[in-house]
Design an enzyme around this catalytic site. Structure first.
Site, PDB file in Angstrom:
ATOM      1  N   LYS A   1     -10.466 -52.254 -16.776  1.00  0.00           N
ATOM      2  CA  LYS A   1      -9.472 -51.994 -15.865  1.00  0.00           C
ATOM      3  C   LYS A   1      -8.708 -53.651 -15.803  1.00  0.00           C
ATOM      4  CE  LYS A   1     -11.509 -53.103 -11.695  1.00  0.00           C
ATOM      5  NZ  LYS A   1     -12.640 -53.393 -11.764  1.00  0.00           N
TER       6      LYS A   1
ATOM      7  N   ARG B   1     -22.983 -56.278  -7.762  1.00  0.00           N
ATOM      8  CA  ARG B   1     -21.747 -55.933  -7.787  1.00  0.00           C
ATOM      9  C   ARG B   1     -21.462 -54.028  -8.036  1.00  0.00           C
ATOM     10  NH1 ARG B   1     -19.959 -59.326 -12.250  1.00  0.00           N
ATOM     11  NH2 ARG B   1     -17.967 -58.447 -11.706  1.00  0.00           N
TER      12      ARG B   1
ATOM     13  N   ARG C   1     -19.586 -59.520 -22.019  1.00  0.00           N
ATOM     14  CA  ARG C   1     -18.293 -59.834 -21.592  1.00  0.00           C
ATOM     15  C   ARG C   1     -17.551 -61.556 -21.176  1.00  0.00           C
ATOM     16  NH1 ARG C   1     -14.738 -58.035 -16.164  1.00  0.00           N
ATOM     17  NH2 ARG C   1     -16.053 -58.665 -15.380  1.00  0.00           N
TER      18      ARG C   1
ATOM     19  N   ARG D   1     -10.142 -52.431  -2.733  1.00  0.00           N
ATOM     20  CA  ARG D   1     -11.831 -52.502  -2.613  1.00  0.00           C
ATOM     21  C   ARG D   1     -12.440 -51.743  -1.535  1.00  0.00           C
ATOM     22  NH1 ARG D   1     -11.955 -56.214  -7.383  1.00  0.00           N
ATOM     23  NH2 ARG D   1     -14.107 -55.924  -8.491  1.00  0.00           N
TER      24      ARG D   1
ATOM     25  N   ARG E   1     -17.665 -65.998 -17.234  1.00  0.00           N
ATOM     26  CA  ARG E   1     -17.658 -65.985 -15.607  1.00  0.00           C
ATOM     27  C   ARG E   1     -19.284 -66.334 -14.998  1.00  0.00           C
ATOM     28  NH1 ARG E   1     -14.341 -60.810 -14.349  1.00  0.00           N
ATOM     29  NH2 ARG E   1     -15.784 -61.247 -12.370  1.00  0.00           N
TER      30      ARG E   1
END
Ligand code: ADP
Ligand code: ADP
Ligand code: ZN
Length: 215
Positions: A13, A171, A127, A88, A160
């Site tokens: 996204k 998640r 990431r 969400r 992160r």
């Protein structure tokens, strides 16, 4: 162009939103980026939000709904916006509907990116995120030209706290339980475009643009 990018953590996204901001000259509104900035600044909201974020859960609806409601009033949203990571939950989607109605605005499209669970874990563990502009890179799938330095803004990269395998799995479960019902929600309202997010970044980008330009 008033858009929502929907999809599980790691679907791409943020990566695609950055491209769309340039093509359509509209802002990306990432609730994750806004919350991380509040955490970094140590605001009361940031301190509270951090507990939920570190645990891989969702920050309470009223907090994020308030953030987005305020952000949508800003001048730069006049030509549209890309919502990335919001809504969400169904309650957030209902609240967004109400805010837009009050502003006499309507969503144009909701793009849902579909990616396999194992690919998501691979994407999120690799990431790397820019501290300054929030752009994400991937050690393998979207490497930097210079180690540790953001190509877009020169900012430093970091991993992160929530991009650790255990939190990632949590998640993904939260997405399945609380966010995936939004696929039906937006299909029922006729706004949904479903896109295969398993292809390489540039192919997803091309497909997304052609779908948006055709609609
Ligand atoms: P989201 O905002 O949906 O959580 P990101 O855009 O941050 O996802 O992407 C998650 C990770 O996967 C990043 O490291 C990014 O570079 C990488 N990525 C994004 N899109 C693709 C893709 N189509 N193929 C492979 N890796 C991707
Ligand atoms: P990703 O796309 O990788 O899941 P985000 O940056 O969008 O990550 O979100 C990071 C975290 O911030 C989420 O796990 C959640 O705790 C919080 N968050 C972001 N957006 C929302 C939202 N709309 N509602 C509730 N919590 C949110
Ligand atoms: Zn950057």
């Amino acid at each position: 162009m008033k858009l929502i990018l929907l999809g599980p953590p790691g679907a791409g996204k943020g990566t695609q939103a950055k491209m769309l901001t340039e093509v359509f000259q509209i802002p990306q509104i990432s609730t994750g980026d806004i919350l991380r900035a509040a955490v970094k600044d140590g605001t009361a909201m940031g301190i509270k939000a951090k507990e939920y974020m570190d645990a891989g859960g969702l920050v309470p609806d009223e907090v994020v709904v308030g953030i987005v409601r305020d952000r949508l009033q800003a001048d730069d949203c006049g030509n549209g916006f890309i919502l990335d990571g919001f809504p969400r939950t169904v309650a957030q989607a209902d609240a967004l509907q109400l805010s837009l109605q009050k502003m006499k605005k309507e969503l144009d499209r909701v793009i849902s990116l579909d990616v396999d669970a194992e690919a998501l874990v691979e994407r999120l563990t690799g990431r790397r995120t820019c501290k300054e502009c929030g752009r994400s890179y991937h050690v393998q799938f979207d490497p930097l030209s210079q180690e540790g330095v953001c190509d877009a803004c020169g900012g430093a990269l970091f991993q992160r706290d929530d991009d650790q395998e255990e939190t990632i799995r949590k998640r993904l479960q939260v997405y399945a339980d609380q966010t995936s019902p939004l696929i039906k929600y937006y299909r029922d309202s006729g706004l949904l475009i479903e896109l295969d997010g398993m292809q390489p970044i540039t192919l997803v980008q091309e497909k997304m643009l052609s779908l948006l330009q055709a609609s």
